[in-house]
Write a protein that holds these residues in place. Structure first.
Motif, PDB file in Angstrom:
ATOM      1  N   ALA A   1      29.199  25.747  45.486  1.00 37.38           N
ATOM      2  CA  ALA A   1      29.404  27.138  45.915  1.00 37.38           C
ATOM      3  C   ALA A   1      30.727  27.281  46.659  1.00 37.38           C
ATOM      4  CB  ALA A   1      28.237  27.598  46.789  1.00 37.38           C
ATOM      5  N   VAL A   2      31.090  26.289  47.462  1.00 36.71           N
ATOM      6  CA  VAL A   2      32.374  26.297  48.163  1.00 36.71           C
ATOM      7  C   VAL A   2      33.513  26.283  47.150  1.00 36.71           C
ATOM      8  CG1 VAL A   2      33.911  24.933  49.639  1.00 36.71           C
ATOM      9  CG2 VAL A   2      31.534  25.300  50.322  1.00 36.71           C
ATOM     10  N   ARG A   3      33.420  25.441  46.132  1.00 36.46           N
ATOM     11  CA  ARG A   3      34.449  25.375  45.092  1.00 36.46           C
ATOM     12  C   ARG A   3      34.665  26.754  44.470  1.00 36.46           C
ATOM     13  NH1 ARG A   3      31.929  22.665  40.992  1.00 36.46           N
ATOM     14  NH2 ARG A   3      31.239  24.738  40.427  1.00 36.46           N
ATOM     15  N   ASP A   4      33.598  27.409  44.087  1.00 37.48           N
ATOM     16  CA  ASP A   4      33.713  28.727  43.459  1.00 37.48           C
ATOM     17  C   ASP A   4      34.313  29.750  44.429  1.00 37.48           C
ATOM     18  OD1 ASP A   4      32.532  27.534  41.259  1.00 37.48           O
ATOM     19  OD2 ASP A   4      30.551  28.415  41.624  1.00 37.48           O
ATOM     20  N   ALA A   5      33.898  29.705  45.684  1.00 34.78           N
ATOM     21  CA  ALA A   5      34.400  30.655  46.675  1.00 34.78           C
ATOM     22  C   ALA A   5      35.887  30.422  46.957  1.00 34.78           C
ATOM     23  CB  ALA A   5      33.586  30.550  47.962  1.00 34.78           C
ATOM     24  N   LEU A   6      36.301  29.163  47.078  1.00 31.32           N
ATOM     25  CA  LEU A   6      37.714  28.876  47.326  1.00 31.32           C
ATOM     26  C   LEU A   6      38.587  29.285  46.144  1.00 31.32           C
ATOM     27  CD1 LEU A   6      37.522  25.410  49.116  1.00 31.32           C
ATOM     28  CD2 LEU A   6      38.318  27.575  50.104  1.00 31.32           C
ATOM     29  N   THR A   7      38.102  29.049  44.945  1.00 32.80           N
ATOM     30  CA  THR A   7      38.861  29.452  43.761  1.00 32.80           C
ATOM     31  C   THR A   7      39.012  30.973  43.719  1.00 32.80           C
ATOM     32  OG1 THR A   7      38.211  27.472  42.537  1.00 32.80           O
ATOM     33  CG2 THR A   7      38.931  29.368  41.241  1.00 32.80           C
ATOM     34  N   ALA A   8      37.956  31.696  44.083  1.00 28.95           N
ATOM     35  CA  ALA A   8      38.020  33.166  44.112  1.00 28.95           C
ATOM     36  C   ALA A   8      38.920  33.657  45.238  1.00 28.95           C
ATOM     37  CB  ALA A   8      36.616  33.736  44.264  1.00 28.95           C
ATOM     38  N   GLY A   9      38.918  32.952  46.360  1.00 28.61           N
ATOM     39  CA  GLY A   9      39.764  33.335  47.497  1.00 28.61           C
ATOM     40  C   GLY A   9      39.102  34.352  48.397  1.00 28.61           C
ATOM     41  N   PRO A  10      39.822  34.766  49.427  1.00 31.05           N
ATOM     42  CA  PRO A  10      39.277  35.740  50.388  1.00 31.05           C
ATOM     43  C   PRO A  10      38.851  37.042  49.697  1.00 31.05           C
ATOM     44  CG  PRO A  10      41.277  34.745  51.236  1.00 31.05           C
ATOM     45  CD  PRO A  10      41.149  34.301  49.815  1.00 31.05           C
TER      46      PRO A  10
END
Length: 149
Positions: free
Chosen positions: A14-23
């Motif tokens: 989930a962190v990977r997906d969130a970081l790729t999406a960005g703020p």
């Protein structure tokens, strides 16, 4: 939806997906577009890896969230246990209570500024060239839902 356990494989995914999406849009609305233009450019060329440690994870001891950046995306994001080799451009340590505070809304910039997260390995001056990128990314990590033990 049930939040993944903190420092689990599911949480790292989930962190990977969130970081790729960005703020998110709410975070972006709080700062000038020029700031985000610089953030997006830096994200597109950022070549480093992070090992974001939790020094005192209940039931485990020390564990790390490994994040590898390349080409504007996270190419690897996983949990490294206390006995696994620790190889990252930058290694950080943070106490469990400070991870929990970040998750509960404590400001990521203050987390860095007040030394709640500490750079333990890596070139300090090189790291600070991308400090805004790191702080915004840390805020994204903190916003990923997690079930804390």
């Amino acid at each position: 939806m049930v939040a993944a356990e903190f420092f689990s494989k599911e949480w790292a995914d989930a962190v990977r997906d969130a970081l790729t999406a960005g703020p998110d849009e709410q975070a972006r609305a709080a700062k000038l577009q020029e700031y985000w233009d610089f953030f997006d450019w830096l994200k597109s060329v950022y070549p480093a890896s992070w090992a974001l440690g939790c020094r005192d994870l209940p039931g485990v001891g020390a564990a790390y969230l490994f994040v590898q950046w390349a080409g504007g995306t996270v190419t690897d994001c996983r949990i490294i246990g206390p006995d696994d080799p620790l190889q990252a451009t930058y290694v950080f340590g943070m106490d469990y209570r400070d991870w929990k505070a970040l998750h509960d809304g404590y400001d990521a910039q203050r987390t860095v500024m007040y030394r709640k997260i500490m750079l333990e390995q890596g070139e300090l001056l090189e790291f600070f060239k991308a400090i805004y990128f790191f702080v915004e990314s840390l805020a994204v990590v903190g916003a990923v839902p997690a079930a804390y033990p």
